[in-house]
Design an enzyme around this catalytic site. Structure first.
Site, PDB file in Angstrom:
ATOM      1  N   HIS A  14       0.835  -1.200   0.000  1.00 56.16           N
ATOM      2  CA  HIS A  14       0.000   0.000   0.000  1.00 56.16           C
ATOM      3  C   HIS A  14       0.866   1.244   0.000  1.00 56.16           C
ATOM      4  CE1 HIS A  14      -0.290   0.545   4.724  1.00 56.16           C
ATOM      5  NE2 HIS A  14       0.946   0.485   4.297  1.00 56.16           N
ATOM      6  N   CYS A  33       5.670   6.236   4.936  1.00 56.58           N
ATOM      7  CA  CYS A  33       4.491   5.431   4.576  1.00 56.58           C
ATOM      8  C   CYS A  33       3.825   5.950   3.317  1.00 56.58           C
ATOM      9  CB  CYS A  33       3.476   5.425   5.719  1.00 56.58           C
ATOM     10  SG  CYS A  33       4.066   4.557   7.165  1.00 56.58           S
ATOM     11  N   HIS A  39       4.914   0.255  -0.421  1.00 52.18           N
ATOM     12  CA  HIS A  39       5.740  -0.665   0.368  1.00 52.18           C
ATOM     13  C   HIS A  39       4.830  -1.786   0.852  1.00 52.18           C
ATOM     14  CE1 HIS A  39       3.928   2.090   3.282  1.00 52.18           C
ATOM     15  NE2 HIS A  39       3.912   1.041   4.096  1.00 52.18           N
ATOM     16  N   HIS A  41       3.610  -5.086   3.628  1.00 53.27           N
ATOM     17  CA  HIS A  41       3.537  -5.583   5.004  1.00 53.27           C
ATOM     18  C   HIS A  41       3.100  -7.041   4.996  1.00 53.27           C
ATOM     19  CE1 HIS A  41       3.856  -1.679   6.997  1.00 53.27           C
ATOM     20  NE2 HIS A  41       2.999  -1.195   6.118  1.00 53.27           N
ATOM     21  N   ASP A  79      -4.745 -10.872  -0.317  1.00 52.81           N
ATOM     22  CA  ASP A  79      -3.387 -11.428  -0.279  1.00 52.81           C
ATOM     23  C   ASP A  79      -2.639 -11.152  -1.590  1.00 52.81           C
ATOM     24  OD1 ASP A  79      -1.273 -12.827   0.917  1.00 52.81           O
ATOM     25  OD2 ASP A  79      -1.846 -14.690  -0.107  1.00 52.81           O
ATOM     26  N   HIS A  80      -1.433 -10.614  -1.470  1.00 55.00           N
ATOM     27  CA  HIS A  80      -0.586 -10.256  -2.615  1.00 55.00           C
ATOM     28  C   HIS A  80      -1.238  -9.217  -3.517  1.00 55.00           C
ATOM     29  CE1 HIS A  80       1.648 -13.638  -1.101  1.00 55.00           C
ATOM     30  NE2 HIS A  80       2.653 -13.308  -1.871  1.00 55.00           N
ATOM     31  N   GLU A 124      -0.146  -4.809  11.630  1.00 49.22           N
ATOM     32  CA  GLU A 124       0.563  -4.371  10.427  1.00 49.22           C
ATOM     33  C   GLU A 124       2.049  -4.706  10.561  1.00 49.22           C
ATOM     34  OE1 GLU A 124      -0.541  -0.859   7.641  1.00 49.22           O
ATOM     35  OE2 GLU A 124       0.558  -0.063   9.333  1.00 49.22           O
TER      36      GLU A 124
HETATM   37 NI    NI Z   1       2.555   0.682   5.566  1.00 47.06          NI
END
Ligand code: NI
Length: 135
Positions: A14, A33, A39, A41, A79-80, A124
């Site tokens: 995200h 962020c 990036h 998580h 997911d992904h 997260e």
């Molecule tokens: Ni983040």
């Protein structure tokens, strides 16, 4: 009343930013962020359901059923994926864990075969999480 929790995991990317703000303001509020190219998580999702025991099964909710529900309704969708662009249910929202928790709640709330949704908890990172108990 018993509280039953299923834990699942997903990985997603995200960029945390508000499109109504300038790059400079986003940088000021969200720091790295809001890095333009995003990036990732490794998220941990805990779904807690509360309910009374069914004397026939000894369960408040069948965890196998809860697991497949979470996988089908949430994990397969996130997911992904890129949380900014890939999710119909998060369109036009900042992909924070707060907004994710609210969205997951709305998805699951009326789909449980028994019991009531009690809590959505999303990690997260190992040290950062949100807990949502509905409104
Ligand atoms: Ni983040």
């Amino acid at each position: 009343m018993h509280y039953i929790t299923k834990i699942t995991n997903f990985s997603a990317s995200h960029r945390v930013f508000n499109p109504e703000l300038s790059d400079e303001e986003n940088e000021k509020i969200f720091g790295k962020c809001s890095n333009k190219n995003g990036h990732g998580h490794n998220y941990k999702l805990e779904v807690t359901v509360c309910g009374d025991i069914n004397p026939l099964t000894g369960y408040a909710i069948d965890l196998k059923i809860l697991k497949s529900l979470i996988e089908k309704e949430i994990i397969e969708k996130v997911d992904h994926k890129n949380l900014n662009t890939d999710l119909d249910f998060l369109k036009n929202q900042i992909p924070s864990i707060e907004n994710l928790a609210t969205a997951f709640w709305q998805i699951l709330e009326n789909k449980l075969p028994s019991g009531k949704l009690y809590k959505i908890k999303i990690f997260e990172t190992d040290n950062s999480f949100v807990e949502y108990y509905g409104n």
